[in-house]
Design a protein around this motif. Structure first.
Motif, PDB file in Angstrom:
ATOM      1  N   ASP A 155       0.773  -1.162  -0.109  1.00 45.35           N
ATOM      2  CA  ASP A 155      -0.047   0.081  -0.143  1.00 45.35           C
ATOM      3  C   ASP A 155       0.913   1.184   0.213  1.00 45.35           C
ATOM      4  OD1 ASP A 155      -2.166  -1.586  -0.002  1.00 45.35           O
ATOM      5  OD2 ASP A 155      -2.771  -1.097   2.277  1.00 45.35           O
ATOM      6  N   HIS A 156       1.979   1.110   0.187  1.00 47.16           N
ATOM      7  CA  HIS A 156       3.149   2.397   0.447  1.00 47.16           C
ATOM      8  C   HIS A 156       4.248   1.911  -0.391  1.00 47.16           C
ATOM      9  CE1 HIS A 156       0.482   2.476   4.006  1.00 47.16           C
ATOM     10  NE2 HIS A 156       0.863   3.945   3.793  1.00 47.16           N
ATOM     11  N   ASP A 157       4.249   1.265  -1.513  1.00 47.61           N
ATOM     12  CA  ASP A 157       5.095   1.201  -2.209  1.00 47.61           C
ATOM     13  C   ASP A 157       6.014   2.348  -2.850  1.00 47.61           C
ATOM     14  OD1 ASP A 157       3.573   1.576  -4.249  1.00 47.61           O
ATOM     15  OD2 ASP A 157       3.727  -0.058  -5.434  1.00 47.61           O
ATOM     16  N   HIS A 158       5.299   3.159  -2.940  1.00 53.79           N
ATOM     17  CA  HIS A 158       5.963   4.643  -3.309  1.00 53.79           C
ATOM     18  C   HIS A 158       7.256   4.908  -2.494  1.00 53.79           C
ATOM     19  CE1 HIS A 158       3.078   5.915  -0.602  1.00 53.79           C
ATOM     20  NE2 HIS A 158       3.698   7.166  -0.167  1.00 53.79           N
ATOM     21  N   LEU A 159       7.029   4.715  -1.010  1.00 51.21           N
ATOM     22  CA  LEU A 159       8.317   4.834  -0.445  1.00 51.21           C
ATOM     23  C   LEU A 159       9.573   4.124  -0.545  1.00 51.21           C
ATOM     24  CD1 LEU A 159       6.265   5.172   3.126  1.00 51.21           C
ATOM     25  CD2 LEU A 159       7.201   6.982   1.916  1.00 51.21           C
ATOM     26  N   ILE A 160       9.292   2.781  -0.911  1.00 55.15           N
ATOM     27  CA  ILE A 160      10.357   1.764  -1.047  1.00 55.15           C
ATOM     28  C   ILE A 160      10.767   2.232  -2.574  1.00 55.15           C
ATOM     29  CG2 ILE A 160      10.982  -0.534  -1.509  1.00 55.15           C
ATOM     30  CD1 ILE A 160       9.048  -1.222   0.772  1.00 55.15           C
ATOM     31  N   ALA A 161      10.286   2.420  -3.404  1.00 58.48           N
ATOM     32  CA  ALA A 161      10.692   2.739  -4.882  1.00 58.48           C
ATOM     33  C   ALA A 161      11.698   1.787  -5.656  1.00 58.48           C
ATOM     34  CB  ALA A 161      11.303   4.266  -4.899  1.00 58.48           C
ATOM     35  N   GLY A 162      10.980   0.493  -5.375  1.00 60.47           N
ATOM     36  CA  GLY A 162      11.636  -0.571  -6.330  1.00 60.47           C
ATOM     37  C   GLY A 162      11.504  -1.865  -5.505  1.00 60.47           C
ATOM     38  N   SER A 163      11.997  -2.892  -6.010  1.00 58.96           N
ATOM     39  CA  SER A 163      11.853  -4.090  -5.307  1.00 58.96           C
ATOM     40  C   SER A 163      12.396  -4.368  -4.181  1.00 58.96           C
ATOM     41  CB  SER A 163      12.200  -5.254  -6.549  1.00 58.96           C
ATOM     42  OG  SER A 163      13.386  -5.088  -6.802  1.00 58.96           O
ATOM     43  N   TYR A 164      11.880  -5.362  -3.266  1.00 58.96           N
ATOM     44  CA  TYR A 164      12.438  -5.573  -1.988  1.00 58.96           C
ATOM     45  C   TYR A 164      12.083  -6.918  -1.686  1.00 58.96           C
ATOM     46  CZ  TYR A 164       7.689  -5.087  -0.217  1.00 58.96           C
ATOM     47  OH  TYR A 164       6.263  -5.327  -0.039  1.00 58.96           O
ATOM     48  N   ASP A 165      12.933  -7.558  -0.870  1.00 56.29           N
ATOM     49  CA  ASP A 165      12.633  -8.797  -0.114  1.00 56.29           C
ATOM     50  C   ASP A 165      12.161  -8.515   1.458  1.00 56.29           C
ATOM     51  OD1 ASP A 165      13.209 -10.389  -2.305  1.00 56.29           O
ATOM     52  OD2 ASP A 165      15.264 -10.190  -1.920  1.00 56.29           O
ATOM     53  N   LEU A 166      10.998  -9.161   1.732  1.00 60.71           N
ATOM     54  CA  LEU A 166      10.653  -8.908   2.983  1.00 60.71           C
ATOM     55  C   LEU A 166      11.116 -10.187   4.153  1.00 60.71           C
ATOM     56  CD1 LEU A 166       8.966  -7.776   5.187  1.00 60.71           C
ATOM     57  CD2 LEU A 166       6.886  -8.526   4.236  1.00 60.71           C
ATOM     58  N   GLU A 167      11.556  -9.932   5.059  1.00 63.00           N
ATOM     59  CA  GLU A 167      11.888 -10.996   6.101  1.00 63.00           C
ATOM     60  C   GLU A 167      11.406 -10.506   7.688  1.00 63.00           C
ATOM     61  OE1 GLU A 167      16.006 -12.005   8.435  1.00 63.00           O
ATOM     62  OE2 GLU A 167      16.140 -12.173   6.259  1.00 63.00           O
ATOM     63  N   VAL A 168      10.330 -11.326   7.846  1.00 69.35           N
ATOM     64  CA  VAL A 168       9.544 -11.293   9.128  1.00 69.35           C
ATOM     65  C   VAL A 168      10.012 -12.302  10.114  1.00 69.35           C
ATOM     66  CG1 VAL A 168       7.449 -11.253  10.386  1.00 69.35           C
ATOM     67  CG2 VAL A 168       7.689  -9.971   7.943  1.00 69.35           C
ATOM     68  N   THR A 169      10.640 -11.991  11.412  1.00 70.76           N
ATOM     69  CA  THR A 169      11.032 -12.960  12.144  1.00 70.76           C
ATOM     70  C   THR A 169      10.811 -12.652  13.649  1.00 70.76           C
ATOM     71  OG1 THR A 169      13.211 -14.426  12.621  1.00 70.76           O
ATOM     72  CG2 THR A 169      13.415 -11.916  12.204  1.00 70.76           C
ATOM     73  N   SER A 170      11.018 -13.643  14.538  1.00 65.82           N
ATOM     74  CA  SER A 170      10.936 -13.394  15.776  1.00 65.82           C
ATOM     75  C   SER A 170      12.571 -13.155  16.562  1.00 65.82           C
ATOM     76  CB  SER A 170       9.999 -14.429  16.785  1.00 65.82           C
ATOM     77  OG  SER A 170      10.975 -15.540  16.379  1.00 65.82           O
ATOM     78  N   PRO A 171      12.613 -12.513  17.565  1.00 58.81           N
ATOM     79  CA  PRO A 171      14.070 -12.434  18.164  1.00 58.81           C
ATOM     80  C   PRO A 171      14.293 -13.492  18.833  1.00 58.81           C
ATOM     81  CG  PRO A 171      12.284 -11.501  19.615  1.00 58.81           C
ATOM     82  CD  PRO A 171      11.474 -11.868  18.405  1.00 58.81           C
ATOM     83  N   GLY A 172      15.737 -13.996  18.558  1.00 55.68           N
ATOM     84  CA  GLY A 172      16.341 -15.034  19.075  1.00 55.68           C
ATOM     85  C   GLY A 172      16.632 -14.900  20.705  1.00 55.68           C
TER      86      GLY A 172
END
Length: 188
Positions: free
Chosen positions: A66-83
């Protein structure tokens, strides 16, 4: 540039993860070749289960789309929990480490190990060598959860629970919120 981008994305990502029941623990944006890598670390008082992690990943992905204009390009997303190796740096981290064994390195003094009890706004109650001590968050240079291969002793847990009940009762009697109880010195 990536750090500025992380600052702009932080409220968007925080809102997305809170919408699915998590707290944003960390957000980092790195340049990875032509793409950006958006690393999101989430946590909750109940921990992070794998299926809920996938749910959070979808929520963050939708918010970023929804806010791809802020990233302005392709990205990889990594969602994780703290170790487990994540340092305890906020009251929330200490609260979530309740009854866990923690290695504490004070800014002044010798390193020690204790079991975390009540975590107040400015300090945590810690059981060190069978005695309860107050550990001010500001006095800690580093604190990390120790990996345990056996269950904590029942006596230790009972002592921490009794101390926590005393802290709550003292706060009620004084007509104040959780104050952390009687002040005791940090071990050195």
């Amino acid at each position: 540039m990536p750090n500025d981008l992380a600052k702009r994305l932080e409220p968007i990502v925080a809102d997305a993860v809170s919408g699915v029941g998590f707290d944003l623990d960390a957000l980092e944006v790195q340049q990875a070749g032509r793409k950006k890598l958006v690393k999101v670390t989430i946590d909750s008082d109940d921990g992070v289960e794998v299926d809920k992690l996938a749910h959070a990943n979808r929520a963050v992905s939708a918010a970023l789309d929804d806010h791809d204009h802020l990233i302005a390009g392709s990205y990889d997303l990594e969602v994780t929990s703290p170790g487990l190796s994540r340092p305890l740096t906020t009251q929330r981290h200490w609260r979530r480490a309740r009854f866990r064994l923690v290695r504490i390195t004070p800014k002044d003094g010798k390193e020690y190990v204790g079991r975390v009890g009540h975590a107040g706004e400015t300090r945590a109650r810690v059981l060190v060598d069978s005695r309860i001590v107050d550990v001010s968050y500001q006095s800690v240079a580093k604190a990390v959860v120790e990996i345990e291969f056996k269950q904590p002793r029942t006596e230790e847990l009972k002592q921490l629970e009794a101390d926590e009940a005393d802290v709550i009762e003292a706060a009620k009697t004084a007509g104040q919120g959780h104050t952390g109880g009687k002040k005791k010195e940090d071990p050195k």
